[in-house]
Design a protein around this motif. Structure first.
Motif, PDB file in Angstrom:
ATOM      1  N   THR A 251      26.847 -41.448 -10.738  1.00 33.20           N
ATOM      2  CA  THR A 251      27.397 -42.678  -9.476  1.00 33.20           C
ATOM      3  C   THR A 251      28.101 -43.542  -9.427  1.00 33.20           C
ATOM      4  O   THR A 251      28.598 -43.249 -10.481  1.00 33.20           O
ATOM      5  N   ALA A 252      28.820 -44.523  -8.254  1.00 32.19           N
ATOM      6  CA  ALA A 252      29.641 -45.498  -7.790  1.00 32.19           C
ATOM      7  C   ALA A 252      29.531 -47.428  -8.505  1.00 32.19           C
ATOM      8  O   ALA A 252      27.946 -47.356  -7.817  1.00 32.19           O
ATOM      9  N   THR A 253      30.175 -47.775  -9.204  1.00 35.62           N
ATOM     10  CA  THR A 253      30.024 -49.109  -9.504  1.00 35.62           C
ATOM     11  C   THR A 253      31.010 -49.519  -9.061  1.00 35.62           C
ATOM     12  O   THR A 253      32.167 -48.952  -9.345  1.00 35.62           O
ATOM     13  N   ARG A 254      30.915 -50.792  -8.056  1.00 42.01           N
ATOM     14  CA  ARG A 254      31.884 -51.794  -7.935  1.00 42.01           C
ATOM     15  C   ARG A 254      32.755 -52.488  -8.275  1.00 42.01           C
ATOM     16  O   ARG A 254      31.535 -53.227  -8.246  1.00 42.01           O
ATOM     17  N   SER A 255      34.063 -53.009  -8.101  1.00 45.40           N
ATOM     18  CA  SER A 255      33.747 -53.953  -8.467  1.00 45.40           C
ATOM     19  C   SER A 255      35.517 -54.479  -8.087  1.00 45.40           C
ATOM     20  O   SER A 255      36.308 -53.969  -8.755  1.00 45.40           O
ATOM     21  N   GLY A 256      34.921 -55.428  -7.228  1.00 51.01           N
ATOM     22  CA  GLY A 256      36.234 -55.651  -6.419  1.00 51.01           C
ATOM     23  C   GLY A 256      36.548 -53.974  -5.534  1.00 51.01           C
ATOM     24  O   GLY A 256      36.078 -53.368  -4.574  1.00 51.01           O
ATOM     25  N   ASP A 257      37.880 -54.087  -5.559  1.00 50.39           N
ATOM     26  CA  ASP A 257      38.502 -52.465  -4.800  1.00 50.39           C
ATOM     27  C   ASP A 257      38.956 -51.331  -5.417  1.00 50.39           C
ATOM     28  O   ASP A 257      39.749 -50.525  -5.715  1.00 50.39           O
ATOM     29  N   GLU A 258      38.252 -51.369  -6.539  1.00 53.75           N
ATOM     30  CA  GLU A 258      37.860 -50.567  -7.728  1.00 53.75           C
ATOM     31  C   GLU A 258      36.518 -49.734  -8.051  1.00 53.75           C
ATOM     32  O   GLU A 258      36.109 -50.919  -8.526  1.00 53.75           O
ATOM     33  N   LEU A 259      35.937 -48.266  -7.961  1.00 57.14           N
ATOM     34  CA  LEU A 259      35.194 -47.576  -8.340  1.00 57.14           C
ATOM     35  C   LEU A 259      35.124 -47.284  -9.864  1.00 57.14           C
ATOM     36  O   LEU A 259      36.742 -46.829 -10.250  1.00 57.14           O
ATOM     37  N   THR A 260      33.614 -47.096 -10.543  1.00 52.49           N
ATOM     38  CA  THR A 260      33.773 -46.285 -11.472  1.00 52.49           C
ATOM     39  C   THR A 260      32.528 -45.859 -11.434  1.00 52.49           C
ATOM     40  O   THR A 260      31.723 -45.854 -10.794  1.00 52.49           O
ATOM     41  N   LEU A 261      32.967 -44.503 -12.144  1.00 50.33           N
ATOM     42  CA  LEU A 261      32.285 -43.518 -11.456  1.00 50.33           C
ATOM     43  C   LEU A 261      31.523 -43.354 -12.509  1.00 50.33           C
ATOM     44  O   LEU A 261      32.357 -42.943 -13.817  1.00 50.33           O
ATOM     45  N   THR A 262      30.895 -42.494 -12.848  1.00 47.78           N
ATOM     46  CA  THR A 262      29.337 -42.208 -14.204  1.00 47.78           C
ATOM     47  C   THR A 262      28.749 -41.215 -13.320  1.00 47.78           C
ATOM     48  O   THR A 262      28.231 -40.921 -12.585  1.00 47.78           O
ATOM     49  N   ASN A 263      29.155 -39.584 -14.774  1.00 47.64           N
ATOM     50  CA  ASN A 263      28.278 -38.291 -14.393  1.00 47.64           C
ATOM     51  C   ASN A 263      27.527 -38.257 -15.037  1.00 47.64           C
ATOM     52  O   ASN A 263      27.396 -38.355 -16.598  1.00 47.64           O
ATOM     53  N   HIS A 264      26.484 -38.408 -14.624  1.00 44.94           N
ATOM     54  CA  HIS A 264      25.426 -38.300 -15.543  1.00 44.94           C
ATOM     55  C   HIS A 264      24.610 -37.079 -15.514  1.00 44.94           C
ATOM     56  O   HIS A 264      23.352 -36.217 -15.829  1.00 44.94           O
ATOM     57  N   LEU A 265      25.471 -36.083 -14.993  1.00 43.01           N
ATOM     58  CA  LEU A 265      25.232 -33.823 -15.283  1.00 43.01           C
ATOM     59  C   LEU A 265      26.092 -34.105 -16.968  1.00 43.01           C
ATOM     60  O   LEU A 265      26.669 -33.997 -17.683  1.00 43.01           O
ATOM     61  N   ASP A 266      24.904 -32.458 -17.628  1.00 42.16           N
ATOM     62  CA  ASP A 266      25.895 -32.040 -18.853  1.00 42.16           C
ATOM     63  C   ASP A 266      27.081 -30.668 -17.853  1.00 42.16           C
ATOM     64  O   ASP A 266      27.417 -30.140 -18.612  1.00 42.16           O
ATOM     65  N   ARG A 267      27.647 -31.099 -17.043  1.00 39.73           N
ATOM     66  CA  ARG A 267      28.698 -30.104 -15.930  1.00 39.73           C
ATOM     67  C   ARG A 267      29.458 -31.441 -15.543  1.00 39.73           C
ATOM     68  O   ARG A 267      29.164 -32.139 -15.656  1.00 39.73           O
ATOM     69  N   ARG A 268      30.942 -30.578 -15.685  1.00 45.69           N
ATOM     70  CA  ARG A 268      31.046 -31.551 -14.885  1.00 45.69           C
ATOM     71  C   ARG A 268      31.105 -31.568 -13.200  1.00 45.69           C
ATOM     72  O   ARG A 268      30.918 -30.893 -13.249  1.00 45.69           O
ATOM     73  N   VAL A 269      31.736 -32.434 -12.907  1.00 40.89           N
ATOM     74  CA  VAL A 269      31.230 -33.516 -11.412  1.00 40.89           C
ATOM     75  C   VAL A 269      33.025 -33.496 -10.688  1.00 40.89           C
ATOM     76  O   VAL A 269      33.712 -34.206 -11.286  1.00 40.89           O
ATOM     77  N   ALA A 270      32.791 -33.266  -9.879  1.00 37.85           N
ATOM     78  CA  ALA A 270      34.950 -33.242  -9.107  1.00 37.85           C
ATOM     79  C   ALA A 270      34.819 -33.994  -7.746  1.00 37.85           C
ATOM     80  O   ALA A 270      33.779 -34.008  -6.937  1.00 37.85           O
ATOM     81  N   VAL A 271      35.106 -34.938  -7.184  1.00 33.56           N
ATOM     82  CA  VAL A 271      34.604 -36.075  -6.695  1.00 33.56           C
ATOM     83  C   VAL A 271      36.215 -35.979  -5.653  1.00 33.56           C
ATOM     84  O   VAL A 271      37.172 -36.100  -6.076  1.00 33.56           O
ATOM     85  N   SER A 272      35.913 -35.433  -4.719  1.00 33.92           N
ATOM     86  CA  SER A 272      36.877 -35.447  -3.162  1.00 33.92           C
ATOM     87  C   SER A 272      36.713 -36.280  -2.825  1.00 33.92           C
ATOM     88  O   SER A 272      38.613 -36.035  -2.325  1.00 33.92           O
ATOM     89  N   ARG A 273      36.431 -37.133  -1.721  1.00 32.23           N
ATOM     90  CA  ARG A 273      36.530 -37.860  -1.096  1.00 32.23           C
ATOM     91  C   ARG A 273      35.870 -39.112  -1.346  1.00 32.23           C
ATOM     92  O   ARG A 273      34.375 -38.889  -1.646  1.00 32.23           O
ATOM     93  N   VAL A 274      36.193 -40.394  -0.759  1.00 33.02           N
ATOM     94  CA  VAL A 274      34.939 -41.252  -0.679  1.00 33.02           C
ATOM     95  C   VAL A 274      34.882 -41.595   0.711  1.00 33.02           C
ATOM     96  O   VAL A 274      35.543 -41.553   0.780  1.00 33.02           O
ATOM     97  N   THR A 275      33.985 -41.677   1.363  1.00 29.38           N
ATOM     98  CA  THR A 275      33.696 -42.661   2.703  1.00 29.38           C
ATOM     99  C   THR A 275      33.228 -43.747   3.006  1.00 29.38           C
ATOM    100  O   THR A 275      32.113 -43.888   1.553  1.00 29.38           O
ATOM    101  N   ALA A 276      33.246 -44.492   3.799  1.00 30.87           N
ATOM    102  CA  ALA A 276      32.576 -46.108   4.331  1.00 30.87           C
ATOM    103  C   ALA A 276      32.578 -45.627   5.303  1.00 30.87           C
ATOM    104  O   ALA A 276      33.536 -45.331   6.167  1.00 30.87           O
ATOM    105  N   ASP A 277      31.127 -46.500   5.891  1.00 29.57           N
ATOM    106  CA  ASP A 277      30.955 -46.225   7.433  1.00 29.57           C
ATOM    107  C   ASP A 277      31.803 -45.068   8.215  1.00 29.57           C
ATOM    108  O   ASP A 277      32.417 -45.083   9.031  1.00 29.57           O
ATOM    109  N   GLY A 278      31.811 -43.996   8.087  1.00 25.92           N
ATOM    110  CA  GLY A 278      31.142 -42.590   8.701  1.00 25.92           C
ATOM    111  C   GLY A 278      32.836 -42.395   8.305  1.00 25.92           C
ATOM    112  O   GLY A 278      33.436 -41.542   9.205  1.00 25.92           O
ATOM    113  N   ALA A 279      33.882 -42.479   7.405  1.00 23.28           N
ATOM    114  CA  ALA A 279      34.881 -42.646   7.015  1.00 23.28           C
ATOM    115  C   ALA A 279      35.412 -42.095   6.437  1.00 23.28           C
ATOM    116  O   ALA A 279      34.726 -42.723   5.578  1.00 23.28           O
ATOM    117  N   VAL A 280      36.382 -41.692   5.432  1.00 24.33           N
ATOM    118  CA  VAL A 280      37.059 -41.169   4.632  1.00 24.33           C
ATOM    119  C   VAL A 280      38.226 -42.252   4.314  1.00 24.33           C
ATOM    120  O   VAL A 280      38.976 -42.469   5.215  1.00 24.33           O
TER     121      VAL A 280
END
Length: 856
Positions: A683-712
């Motif tokens: 899950t992503a929690t936004r504060s201004g222009d910064e995202l805080t990502l929280t992993n809810h699984l018991d395995r590592r998760v790689a986040v490679s891209r962030v998209t908005a309005d259909g674009a990276v």
């Protein structure tokens, strides 16, 4: 204040309000219900009592506010909302207190311009209704049961001369007043004492669990309720015809045409918006049957409408065909099925399909068949299944508490789920009761199964342009002009293709098709589906795989054991993939796009699976993907477990589109490939222009891209640890919402160890003293099961049997585990004689364990 806002009432005076709380399971005695609440669904019709009303708006102040506005003097509007666990618990507590809860904000204006705003707690509005209507508030469980009498006042009345009610307990029948004694052994009534009471039909009528209410679907105009005396009906639908000369903006039917440039062949491109209105209510046959039944409580079956416009045409070969176009939007006014309720459906068509629709709707005889509005009313209810002609008294035998029904109540259906629940809980009928002459063997009990059904209505949709020319209009500059009847639009032939392949580059692993009937609509068929995960809002199974293993246990005959594996399959595309896909298509056609699934487009796939022999599979497409259910025996379960851990079960879903195009999706049940949930495991929690990502699984998760309005918008390439967090910087001005393109660290879920989605088997083992206990104070039985020790059981001459309960996974039960017990005889003088330990396999030898008296 009551005149400002109140709950509207139906023809019989019943409040038009429904509030359903979903519980994770059936609460235990004295357990706080609020702790089990998962969500609540509210539907209520409100009325403002102001005079000279111009409009009123009702708004419910929730985390996700809902509002409804009513124009005109009547001031009635409906609010519907589904709230999460926290708000649902607060609302339940407010109803219990009779005050508080979320606020209802009422804003109104009179015809003279005067306006006002009022605020009222929702519970203040609903609490007075609880005492007068059983169906206003309901508590249901995730497994399909219900919890009754939560808000009902509990008053106890006694009447002189009433026969005493009896309950079965500890193998004997005792008066109700004595059944709650801590030491029941002090009361020893004999069978001869209760036989007259049985003959006098004074048994307490209490089923094992309340039957779920709902209509029994028989196809009759008036449907019975499965539980009580209520009556239900499926609504009758009629197409609302416009009045002569009616203004198009207020008309129940409208055909609006706009120019949209030119097609590739140079011909003009057009788009048409078609609006139709369907009235719903009880049929004449329903009302007649209701009158004959004495006017009981009458309710419309809860239905979800699916509306389509069937357009007739001839294909290039001259053959008559029909194409059904689904509605772009469907709006229900009022409670669907109630008197005065309506469904308004809007269709957007383009080019030849717009012209074909114009001809079929406006001109009698345009084709051999007229245009038709098809409405499918999806609903759920109960269907009478096989009759149970004889209750299995010989199999349901023993000594647990049971409250039998009165003879005047035995005709009510006894569900198979109740019998199964009795068997699992080992709730049993005493053999003495079977011999008491209750004649239950002659009772014909009809079992019911819960089913989903769709009632299809086909309403001819001819609104002649000669009679209503003003309702067919075309945009001319900033105004509309009437089209009337124009033969130039009457094109009766077309190539029968509704979708054409659309190449995409932003996302792989997906087939995309452009709609030829409705502009801006694209069909998306993922190429791979895998086991999904529960959403984060699930309080018990959040982010766990959507797998459930359960069974029907027969401890006397293990060959009858049937194991059921159920799973939910989701697309391997994540939210970022869909965002990028929509962005690419939106830029290509320069207009908003709508991505629809095959299920939304009404395409039925041909599904095949490769499964072990002796197993049966049911797999159906649903709005979120597919549901899978495999039924097998114990050997099949062990084979299945190996398959899930070493490669998975594989199936396919093949779609054939009109015109011959095909697309195939691979379906895989593999514990090494679990996807979802739809919102993502991070899950992503936004504060201004910064995202805080929280992993809810018991395995590592790689986040490679962030998209908005259909674009990276960002390529962080961060690795979020299990349960950990990471931050990502966004470019200034990045719009909301944002989506994360992620991948989960490879690994294999263990079916028999992931207890969060295994239904444990609660196994009751009964120890029965079979030998002589003369001269003994008792027998002590010390038992262990799978390394867990149970409390010591003491058997005496007055208490020759006792039960201990053990909990184990079904897969462990399949391996035939053994209870290990040691019996020690305790003499009256305290002398102890122990026997050698005994291993007792419970699956092959059963759960009734005879205990012999050890000899010195």
């Amino acid at each position: 204040m009551a005149s400002i806002a109140e709950v509207r009432r139906g023809p019989a005076g019943e409040p038009l309000c429904s509030l359903t709380f979903l519980l994770s399971r059936t609460p235990a005695p004295h357990e706080h219900i609020a702790e089990l609440v998962l969500s609540a669904t509210l539907a209520v019709e409100l009325r403002a009592g102001l005079e000279d009303l111009a409009w009123v708006e009702f708004a419910l102040e929730l985390a996700d506010p809902v509002r409804s506005r009513a124009e005109g003097p009547f001031g009635t509007a409906a609010l519907a909302a589904t709230v999460g666990a926290d708000e649902a618990r607060d609302l339940l507590a407010a109803l219990a207190r009779g005050e508080g809860g979320p606020d209802l904000l009422i804003t109104a204006q009179r015809t003279d311009g005067a306006s006002g705003r009022w605020r009222r707690p929702l519970a203040d509005l609903l609490s007075p209704l609880l005492a007068e209507s059983d169906g206003c508030v309901r508590l249901v469980t995730a497994e399909g049961g219900s919890v009754a009498d939560v808000f009902r006042p509990r008053a106890v009345r006694t009447r002189g001369g009433a026969k005493e009610t009896m309950l079965l307990r500890a193998g004997a029948a005792v008066p109700l007043a004595l059944a709650v004694r801590p030491q029941l052994a002090a009361v020893r009534p004999q069978f001869a004492d209760i036989k007259p009471i049985l003959a006098a039909e004074a048994l307490l009528a209490t089923p094992l669990r309340p039957l779920e209410t709902g209509p029994v679907l028989t196809g009759q105009p008036l449907l019975s309720d499965r539980r009580n005396d209520d009556r239900w009906y499926l609504p009758e639908l009629t197409l609302v015809q416009p009045a002569a000369g009616q203004d198009p903006d207020s008309s129940p039917f409208r055909f609006d045409l706009v120019s949209a440039g030119h097609q590739a062949d140079g011909s003009p491109a057009v788009e048409a918006t078609v609006v139709v209105t369907i009235a719903a209510g009880p049929s004449r046959a329903t009302l007649d049957a209701w009158e004959q039944a004495g006017r009981p409580t009458l309710k419309p079956v809860h239905c979800t409408p699916q509306v389509g416009l069937a357009i007739p045409f001839r294909d290039a070969g001259g053959a008559a065909r029909v194409e059904v176009v689904t509605a772009n939007s469907t709006v229900v006014s009022g409670v669907l099925g109630a008197e005065g309720s309506k469904v308004t459906a809007t269709f957007v068509l383009q080019n030849n399909w717009a012209r074909l629709a114009y001809g079929a709707l406006s001109s009698p005889g345009f084709q051999a068949e007229p245009a038709v509005v098809e409405i499918g009313l999806a609903h759920r209810g109960w269907r009478a299944d096989r009759p149970i002609n004889r209750l299995p008294l010989d199999r349901i035998a023993g000594g647990k508490l049971l409250a039998l029904r009165r003879r005047d109540d035995v005709a009510r259906p006894l569900a198979a789920t109740q019998l199964l629940g009795m068997a699992k809980a080992q709730v049993m009928l005493s053999p003495a009761i079977a011999a008491a002459g209750l004649e239950l063997a002659d009772l014909r009990v009809v079992d019911h199964v819960k089913v989903s059904a769709t009632a299809v209505h086909r309403l001819p949709a001819l609104v002649a342009c000669a009679d209503h020319p003003q309702l067919y209009r075309q945009r001319a500059g900033d105004a509309w002009e009437a089209v009337g009847c124009r033969p130039a639009l009457r094109l009766g032939e077309t190539e029968y293709r509704t979708w054409q392949p659309e190449p995409v580059t932003a996302v792989s692993g997906v087939r995309v098709f452009r709609s030829l009937t409705q502009p801006g609509r694209f069909l998306v068929i993922p190429e791979r589906f895998a086991v999904g995960r529960y959403p984060g809002e699930d309080p018990e199974r959040a982010y766990e795989p959507t797998l459930l293993l359960t069974s029907t246990i027969d401890v006397e005959n293990p060959t009858n054991i049937r194991c059921v594996l159920a799973a939910s399959l989701e697309s391997e595309l994540d939210a970022a993939d869909l965002d990028l896909l929509a962005g690419e298509l939106r830029r290509r056609i320069a207009r908003p796009v709508e991505l629809v699934t095959a299920w939304q487009a009404g395409l039925a796939p041909d599904i095949t699976w490769a499964v072990p022999g002796g197993s049966s599979v049911e797999c159906v497409e649903v709005d979120t993907g597919f549901t899978f259910m495999l039924t097998t025996d114990i050997p099949g379960l062990l084979t299945l477990r190996a398959l899930l851990q070493r490669g998975g079960l594989v199936g396919s879903a093949r779609y054939t589109l009109p015109g011959g195009e095909q697309a195939t999706a691979t379906l895989r049940l593999d514990l090494s490939r679990v996807v979802g949930p739809a919102s993502g495991p991070v899950t992503a929690t936004r504060s201004g222009d910064e995202l805080t990502l929280t992993n809810h699984l018991d395995r590592r998760v790689a986040v490679s891209r962030v998209t908005a309005d259909g674009a990276v918008v960002a390529t962080p390439s961060v690795l979020v640890a299990p349960g950990g967090q990471a931050t990502v910087a966004l470019p200034a001005g990045t719009p909301d919402p944002v989506s994360l393109d992620h991948s989960v660290e490879p690994g294999t879920e263990t079916l028999d160890e992931t207890r969060s989605y295994i239904e444990d088997l609660h196994l009751g083992v009964t120890f029965v003293a079979t030998g002589s206990l003369a001269g003994l104070a008792g027998l002590e039985v010390a038992a262990t099961f799978l390394g867990a020790a149970a409390d010591t059981v003491t058997l005496t001459a007055t208490r020759r049997q006792a039960e201990r309960e053990f909990v184990l996974p079904l897969t462990t039960y399949a391996a035939d585990p053994a209870v290990t017990f040691t019996v020690t005889a305790v003499a009256a003088d305290g002398t102890r004689t122990a026997a050698a330990p005994v291993d007792w396999p419970v699956r092959t030898r059963g759960v009734l364990v005879p205990i012999a008296t050890p000899q010195p």
